[in-house]
Design a protein around this motif. Sequence first.
Motif, PDB file in Angstrom:
ATOM      1  N   LEU A  34      -4.613  -7.822  -6.620  1.00 23.33           N
ATOM      2  CA  LEU A  34      -3.587  -6.918  -7.313  1.00 23.33           C
ATOM      3  C   LEU A  34      -4.872  -6.707  -8.161  1.00 23.33           C
ATOM      4  O   LEU A  34      -5.822  -7.555  -9.109  1.00 23.33           O
ATOM      5  N   PHE A  35      -4.845  -5.051  -8.593  1.00 22.66           N
ATOM      6  CA  PHE A  35      -6.088  -5.187  -9.481  1.00 22.66           C
ATOM      7  C   PHE A  35      -5.831  -5.024 -10.893  1.00 22.66           C
ATOM      8  O   PHE A  35      -3.839  -4.822 -11.280  1.00 22.66           O
ATOM      9  N   ALA A  36      -5.999  -5.658 -11.917  1.00 24.43           N
ATOM     10  CA  ALA A  36      -5.092  -5.773 -13.395  1.00 24.43           C
ATOM     11  C   ALA A  36      -6.639  -6.051 -14.276  1.00 24.43           C
ATOM     12  O   ALA A  36      -7.573  -6.685 -14.218  1.00 24.43           O
ATOM     13  N   PRO A  37      -5.889  -5.932 -15.674  1.00 25.31           N
ATOM     14  CA  PRO A  37      -7.375  -6.250 -16.353  1.00 25.31           C
ATOM     15  C   PRO A  37      -7.018  -7.928 -16.909  1.00 25.31           C
ATOM     16  O   PRO A  37      -5.997  -7.913 -16.405  1.00 25.31           O
ATOM     17  N   HIS A  46       2.499  -7.001 -14.440  1.00 23.48           N
ATOM     18  CA  HIS A  46       2.399  -7.583 -13.346  1.00 23.48           C
ATOM     19  C   HIS A  46       2.589  -8.624 -12.771  1.00 23.48           C
ATOM     20  O   HIS A  46       2.467  -8.979 -11.785  1.00 23.48           O
ATOM     21  N   THR A  47       3.498  -9.839 -14.208  1.00 23.20           N
ATOM     22  CA  THR A  47       4.098 -10.185 -12.934  1.00 23.20           C
ATOM     23  C   THR A  47       5.257 -10.075 -12.281  1.00 23.20           C
ATOM     24  O   THR A  47       5.364 -10.996 -11.433  1.00 23.20           O
ATOM     25  N   GLU A  48       6.144  -8.923 -12.575  1.00 20.13           N
ATOM     26  CA  GLU A  48       6.964  -8.553 -12.227  1.00 20.13           C
ATOM     27  C   GLU A  48       6.361  -8.356 -10.349  1.00 20.13           C
ATOM     28  O   GLU A  48       6.702  -8.215  -8.916  1.00 20.13           O
ATOM     29  N   LEU A  49       4.793  -7.624 -10.371  1.00 21.49           N
ATOM     30  CA  LEU A  49       3.745  -7.497  -9.001  1.00 21.49           C
ATOM     31  C   LEU A  49       4.108  -8.881  -8.263  1.00 21.49           C
ATOM     32  O   LEU A  49       4.301  -8.675  -7.060  1.00 21.49           O
ATOM     33  N   LEU A  50       4.408  -9.511  -9.132  1.00 25.78           N
ATOM     34  CA  LEU A  50       3.939 -11.416  -7.958  1.00 25.78           C
ATOM     35  C   LEU A  50       5.249 -11.865  -7.984  1.00 25.78           C
ATOM     36  O   LEU A  50       5.388 -11.993  -6.644  1.00 25.78           O
ATOM     37  N   PHE A 172      -3.601  -5.335   5.081  1.00 21.44           N
ATOM     38  CA  PHE A 172      -3.660  -5.734   3.205  1.00 21.44           C
ATOM     39  C   PHE A 172      -2.967  -5.024   2.494  1.00 21.44           C
ATOM     40  O   PHE A 172      -2.562  -3.657   2.427  1.00 21.44           O
ATOM     41  N   PHE A 173      -2.258  -5.577   1.404  1.00 16.89           N
ATOM     42  CA  PHE A 173      -1.913  -5.153   0.767  1.00 16.89           C
ATOM     43  C   PHE A 173      -2.650  -4.584  -1.186  1.00 16.89           C
ATOM     44  O   PHE A 173      -2.956  -5.374  -1.516  1.00 16.89           O
ATOM     45  N   VAL A 174      -2.761  -3.619  -1.401  1.00 20.31           N
ATOM     46  CA  VAL A 174      -3.263  -3.545  -3.171  1.00 20.31           C
ATOM     47  C   VAL A 174      -2.228  -3.421  -4.195  1.00 20.31           C
ATOM     48  O   VAL A 174      -1.408  -2.538  -3.848  1.00 20.31           O
ATOM     49  N   ASN A 175      -2.007  -4.208  -4.742  1.00 18.77           N
ATOM     50  CA  ASN A 175      -1.054  -3.710  -5.773  1.00 18.77           C
ATOM     51  C   ASN A 175      -1.619  -3.623  -7.413  1.00 18.77           C
ATOM     52  O   ASN A 175      -2.710  -4.128  -7.545  1.00 18.77           O
ATOM     53  N   GLU A 176      -1.283  -3.048  -8.237  1.00 24.19           N
ATOM     54  CA  GLU A 176      -1.611  -2.062  -9.742  1.00 24.19           C
ATOM     55  C   GLU A 176      -0.257  -2.280 -10.132  1.00 24.19           C
ATOM     56  O   GLU A 176       0.629  -0.896 -10.402  1.00 24.19           O
ATOM     57  N   SER A 195       2.615   0.138  -8.914  1.00 19.74           N
ATOM     58  CA  SER A 195       2.398   0.372  -6.822  1.00 19.74           C
ATOM     59  C   SER A 195       2.083  -0.688  -6.154  1.00 19.74           C
ATOM     60  O   SER A 195       1.615  -1.628  -6.738  1.00 19.74           O
ATOM     61  N   ILE A 196       2.703  -0.978  -5.222  1.00 14.05           N
ATOM     62  CA  ILE A 196       2.378  -1.281  -3.766  1.00 14.05           C
ATOM     63  C   ILE A 196       1.823  -0.721  -2.784  1.00 14.05           C
ATOM     64  O   ILE A 196       2.714   0.086  -2.260  1.00 14.05           O
ATOM     65  N   MET A 197       0.525  -1.133  -2.849  1.00 15.39           N
ATOM     66  CA  MET A 197       0.131   0.006  -1.576  1.00 15.39           C
ATOM     67  C   MET A 197      -0.329  -0.878  -0.397  1.00 15.39           C
ATOM     68  O   MET A 197      -1.088  -2.320  -0.273  1.00 15.39           O
ATOM     69  N   LEU A 198       0.054  -0.341   1.153  1.00 16.67           N
ATOM     70  CA  LEU A 198      -0.345  -1.368   2.397  1.00 16.67           C
ATOM     71  C   LEU A 198      -0.988  -0.261   2.918  1.00 16.67           C
ATOM     72  O   LEU A 198      -1.390   0.556   3.631  1.00 16.67           O
ATOM     73  N   ASN A 199      -2.432  -0.966   2.958  1.00 19.83           N
ATOM     74  CA  ASN A 199      -3.190   0.122   3.851  1.00 19.83           C
ATOM     75  C   ASN A 199      -3.082  -0.873   5.161  1.00 19.83           C
ATOM     76  O   ASN A 199      -3.725  -1.631   5.279  1.00 19.83           O
TER      77      ASN A 199
END
Length: 334
Positions: A34-37, A46-50, A172-176, A195-199
């Motif tokens: 999770l990329f986040a400030p 960001h909570t909803e991404l979790l 791997f997943f990347v969320n931001e 955004s949710i990215m599946l790599n």
Amino acid sequence: MASTKNLREFLETASKEPKEQVVAGQVPMPPVLLFAPRHHAEDRLHTELLEMTGKIFLELGESLVKKRTYNQIDTADQVLQAMVDVANAAQTAIASEGSVSKLVDVRPSPNMSINRDIPREDLHRELLDVLFSHLIHDKRTLRDLDYLLQKFVNAFSQLPTDAEGKHIVFTFFVNEVDRNNIGTEQSPIYEDVQSIMLNTIRMPTEVYRDLVTKNEKPLKTPATNATSSKNGPERHAPTREQEAPRYSTEQRTSFLDMLRNALGAPDASESDNEPEPPEDKVTLKMDYRIITAKIKPKKFKKAQQDIDDSMRRVVKLGAKEYGERVTKVLYVLK
């Protein structure tokens, strides 16, 4: 419907560190980044991404427990099949048949097939551009990302993968949270979108075997482990203040260095003692795919309580709390 007991055991193991998952008898699940400030902990988006991460793992678990290959890891063929099944289950969850797919808009997935000769001295930069150009925000983020992926690769080094002529698949997943202009250039209207990215990375087993056999030195651990938020445990990569002491090249081999070695570039120690090879180019060959899914806010909000309830029925944790367990937070400058 998968057995609740088996699904609970799967999810509990999937929330552990990669090497612990291997010790428990299953292939490591895709890392979630999770990329986040730094102030993200109190941010609803960001909570909803979790919470969505918890939902994805629940659906991933349902698929894999039915398939019953994720914990068949005695032979190289079994391990490679398990990894393919993990990648397929992750893709299905967000991109086609799964209930998660109803909560997101999926962007057409780019496929990159890379097979080209490049100057040897440019290999490290080339790998950086190919693998992480869509993720990197600054040098510190790259260093932290490098450390986390190294742990993942080291866990796989404990598994049998010695199969000739086949491929190994990493996901791997990347969320931001992205700020998108949904208006026009003349009259911009900005909207925050999750955004949710599946790599997915696919490489020959021979390349992977070289990668892990040339990384025999121990992994250095950061000075501190994860901290906890007021709502539960939260994992994150080391901050500048918590950064471990710098180690020499001989003491630490990074994920990118391992790939660099596997694809033919000499180690620094080797180049000091051996003459340069006659050719000055190497072949970079791998497949890389990204699937991007953006959360539909209204549909997610309607499903939010059901997502939380379904997670609690299985592992006695809410979707957010479980999402925190499997997510690594990478703090970025925003």
